[in-house]
Design an enzyme around this catalytic site. Structure first.
Site, PDB file in Angstrom:
ATOM      1  N   ASP A  76      70.974  62.860  29.633  1.00 37.76           N
ATOM      2  CA  ASP A  76      72.405  62.427  29.594  1.00 37.76           C
ATOM      3  C   ASP A  76      72.766  62.328  30.826  1.00 37.76           C
ATOM      4  OD1 ASP A  76      72.206  62.688  26.811  1.00 37.76           O
ATOM      5  OD2 ASP A  76      73.523  64.251  26.506  1.00 37.76           O
TER       6      ASP A  76
ATOM      7  N   ASP B 239      75.970  70.761  25.105  1.00 38.21           N
ATOM      8  CA  ASP B 239      75.386  69.651  24.291  1.00 38.21           C
ATOM      9  C   ASP B 239      74.535  68.844  25.176  1.00 38.21           C
ATOM     10  OD1 ASP B 239      78.215  69.018  24.647  1.00 38.21           O
ATOM     11  OD2 ASP B 239      77.615  66.946  24.409  1.00 38.21           O
TER      12      ASP B 239
ATOM     13  N   LYS C 256      69.659  53.765  23.263  1.00 38.89           N
ATOM     14  CA  LYS C 256      70.859  54.276  23.720  1.00 38.89           C
ATOM     15  C   LYS C 256      71.896  52.889  23.775  1.00 38.89           C
ATOM     16  CE  LYS C 256      73.853  57.025  26.942  1.00 38.89           C
ATOM     17  NZ  LYS C 256      73.673  58.020  27.945  1.00 38.89           N
TER      18      LYS C 256
ATOM     19  N   ARG D 111      68.632  70.063  22.166  1.00 41.82           N
ATOM     20  CA  ARG D 111      69.620  70.456  22.924  1.00 41.82           C
ATOM     21  C   ARG D 111      69.953  71.809  22.585  1.00 41.82           C
ATOM     22  NH1 ARG D 111      72.303  65.524  24.724  1.00 41.82           N
ATOM     23  NH2 ARG D 111      71.277  64.002  23.972  1.00 41.82           N
TER      24      ARG D 111
ATOM     25  N   ARG E 296      65.353  55.229  26.045  1.00 38.93           N
ATOM     26  CA  ARG E 296      64.862  56.458  26.929  1.00 38.93           C
ATOM     27  C   ARG E 296      63.667  57.171  25.959  1.00 38.93           C
ATOM     28  NH1 ARG E 296      70.493  59.879  27.303  1.00 38.93           N
ATOM     29  NH2 ARG E 296      70.825  60.112  24.942  1.00 38.93           N
TER      30      ARG E 296
ATOM     31  N   ASP F  65      82.373  52.931  19.471  1.00 38.08           N
ATOM     32  CA  ASP F  65      81.480  51.740  18.908  1.00 38.08           C
ATOM     33  C   ASP F  65      79.939  51.733  19.051  1.00 38.08           C
ATOM     34  OD1 ASP F  65      80.869  51.095  21.640  1.00 38.08           O
ATOM     35  OD2 ASP F  65      82.131  49.388  21.831  1.00 38.08           O
ATOM     36  N   GLY F  66      79.442  52.979  19.816  1.00 36.43           N
ATOM     37  CA  GLY F  66      78.042  53.074  19.767  1.00 36.43           C
ATOM     38  C   GLY F  66      77.497  52.355  20.677  1.00 36.43           C
TER      39      GLY F  66
ATOM     40  N   GLY G 232      76.080  60.038  19.422  1.00 39.45           N
ATOM     41  CA  GLY G 232      76.955  58.914  19.414  1.00 39.45           C
ATOM     42  C   GLY G 232      76.597  57.652  19.743  1.00 39.45           C
ATOM     43  N   ARG G 233      75.792  57.476  20.996  1.00 44.53           N
ATOM     44  CA  ARG G 233      75.490  56.011  21.308  1.00 44.53           C
ATOM     45  C   ARG G 233      73.913  56.145  21.126  1.00 44.53           C
ATOM     46  NH1 ARG G 233      77.865  54.444  26.953  1.00 44.53           N
ATOM     47  NH2 ARG G 233      77.573  56.846  27.716  1.00 44.53           N
TER      48      ARG G 233
END
Length: 513
Positions: free
Chosen positions: A278, A268, A121, A198, A191, A133-134, A100-101
């Site tokens: 994450d 996830d 990211k 995952r 990153r 909005d990412g 999502g980001r």
């Protein structure tokens, strides 16, 4: 930088949505969607990891490379995409999720043949942004950059950080989800990892009954990241699952060793390579508490509390076992492997504690000793990292009160000091039975117990400074985290000041942090 060397083998192999449309939606039966970074007009570099860039094959940074670091004006060979996966979040099936980001640039191979994926990211929305909005804010980006590098230098398997940049735009965030949104400075972090695959990627394909793609993904992962697996047929997938279990057990043990609490161990957020991925509402342990969770979203249930991370990793592996069942087709094997996981985890966990205490080997009586120690730590509210640092200073002439009273988050009265003295006598007795010398014992401790861990209040101070345009603390923290087994900055090797006890971002955070 050697940006022209980046390729996207993943998108050449697996089905994807090639529309380039960032609109949030379901993308069934695919593993990725092409999407471009949003682009930023006034980016500014904050920090760049020169050593990592050289290691992965990107080479030296030049001023013109800032565009790449925020996803601007990309060359034709960088065909960007976001992957889709599914998962269980807080124990419940969440269905389709995804990056999502995060937006992937692809993969680069260094001169030694090592593969590394590169990912932005905070560079903009993807189909998996779930009405967001990412973007990312400076706060979360600094935390991701510094902690992933801190974990690497602590010796914990992890993703790593290449760069951190301002985007030049402001982003609206409600840090505590309490109806008080504010403008914050936007940022992008790059990153890297050998792979960001995952548990959720496999869960997605299995849930959609896309068994051919599921097998292809397993084969791809084994071929690229598990070269030690040389078996064929169903046995190959059995060995794959066992290897994931082993890597996960060792990852959890390392988290416990350094006092890391992830805060949101959804499936996830679990790497099939056994990496820490994450970095959101995480925390390093200050006051020792098995029930501590840094994630306000995890309250009041504390599903992802420090002391539960071992059992939650096993629960997550059960979900992966269900996903891989169509390939393995052996319920008894999966059940036996998962039951063995618990036994194996606690064995290597206790051996790790032996090293932290300077014991020569794990003995049957040590289990009672460790239980007694945990109770003492919680009752006396002792600092986890500093306790072991002080234990290394223990000698026959040590005054127990003066040695330990400054690492407690409560007042140590006479009764508590007596309990501490009794425990130290028990500890000395166990040490005296070692078959190794005191020098060898201390060497074990010094290699296992960091002098510096990146605490949330230090991150908070650093973020506040960067917001004002200063980078002195960023530079000091970077130096400290690169040398965590040395005490370069004594002011950082201290318990959390009480002034930060109730400061948002210093003890607990939300998932958006």
């Amino acid at each position: 930088m050697n940006i022209e060397q980046i390729r996207q083998p993943f998108t050449d192999i697996f089905p994807g949505d090639l529309s380039g449309n960032p609109m949030q939606r379901n993308t069934p039966k695919v593993l990725f969607a092409t999407v471009k970074p949003a682009g930023f007009d006034k980016p500014e570099l904050i920090i760049f990891n020169e050593i990592l860039s050289e290691e992965i094959g990107l080479g030296k940074y030049e001023e013109k490379d800032l565009n790449f670091l925020v996803g601007n004006n990309l060359p034709e060979n960088v065909k960007t995409y976001a992957t889709t996966y599914a998962g269980h979040q807080f124990g419940n099936w969440a269905g389709q999720l995804g990056d999502g980001r995060a937006i992937l640039a692809g993969e680069i191979i260094n001169k030694n043949g090592k593969k590394t994926e590169i990912q932005w990211k905070g560079a903009g929305a993807t189909p998996y942004s779930r009405h967001a909005d990412g973007r990312a804010v400076l706060r979360s980006s600094v935390r991701e950059y510094l902690m992933s590098e801190a974990m690497y230098h602590l010796g914990v398997p992890t993703t790593r950080a290449l760069s951190l940049s301002f985007t030049g735009e402001d982003v609206v965030r409600d840090i505590m989800y309490n109806g008080n949104p504010q403008l914050e400075k936007g940022a992008v972090v790059i990153r890297t990892a050998q792979s960001f695959l995952r548990f959720g990627h496999f869960e997605l394909l299995s849930a959609q009954r896309e068994y051919n793609s599921l097998q292809n993904l397993a084969d791809f992962t084994i071929e690229n990241y598990y070269p030690e697996i040389t078996t064929d047929g169903i046995q190959k997938y059995k060995d794959f699952f066992k290897s994931i279990c082993t890597r996960t057990a060792h990852l959890m043990t390392e988290w416990f060793r350094v006092g890391f609490v992830h805060g949101v161990m959804n499936t996830d957020n679990m790497s099939v390579l056994g990496l820490t991925i994450d970095y959101g509402p995480y925390s390093m342990m200050d006051e020792y508490d098995l029930n501590f969770t840094p994630n306000t979203t995890d309250l009041p249930g504390r599903r992802y509390a420090f002391g539960k991370q071992g059992q939650i990793s096993q629960w997550n592996l059960w979900q992966l076992a269900n996903a891989l069942h169509p390939l393995i087709k052996d319920e008894k094997f999966l059940e036996e492997t998962l039951n063995h996981y618990g036994t194996y985890f606690w064995e290597i966990h206790d051996k790790m504690l032996c090293r932290k205490f300077g014991f020569d080997e794990l003995r049957e009586s040590d289990e009672d000793f460790f239980t007694s120690w945990q109770g003492l730590m919680q009752e006396l509210h002792l600092d986890y990292t500093l306790f072991f640092n002080q234990l290394e200073k223990l000698n026959s002439n040590s005054d127990i009160k003066s040695l330990f009273e400054n690492i407690s988050y409560s007042v140590l009265n006479d009764e508590k000091i007596k309990k501490l003295e009794d425990f130290i006598k028990e500890y000395k007795s166990r040490l005296s039975s070692n078959k190794i010398s005191r020098e060898e014992s201390l060497s074990l401790m010094k290699r296992s117990n960091p002098k510096f861990t990146l605490r949330n209040y230090l991150l908070y101070q650093c973020i506040e400074e960067i917001n004002t345009g200063k980078t002195e603390m960023l530079e000091k923290l970077t130096c400290a985290l690169e040398n965590p087994y040395e005490e370069l900055y004594p002011e950082f090797s201290a318990k959390r000041p009480s002034t930060y006890d109730d400061t948002t971002g210093c003890s607990t955070l939300s998932c958006s942090s």
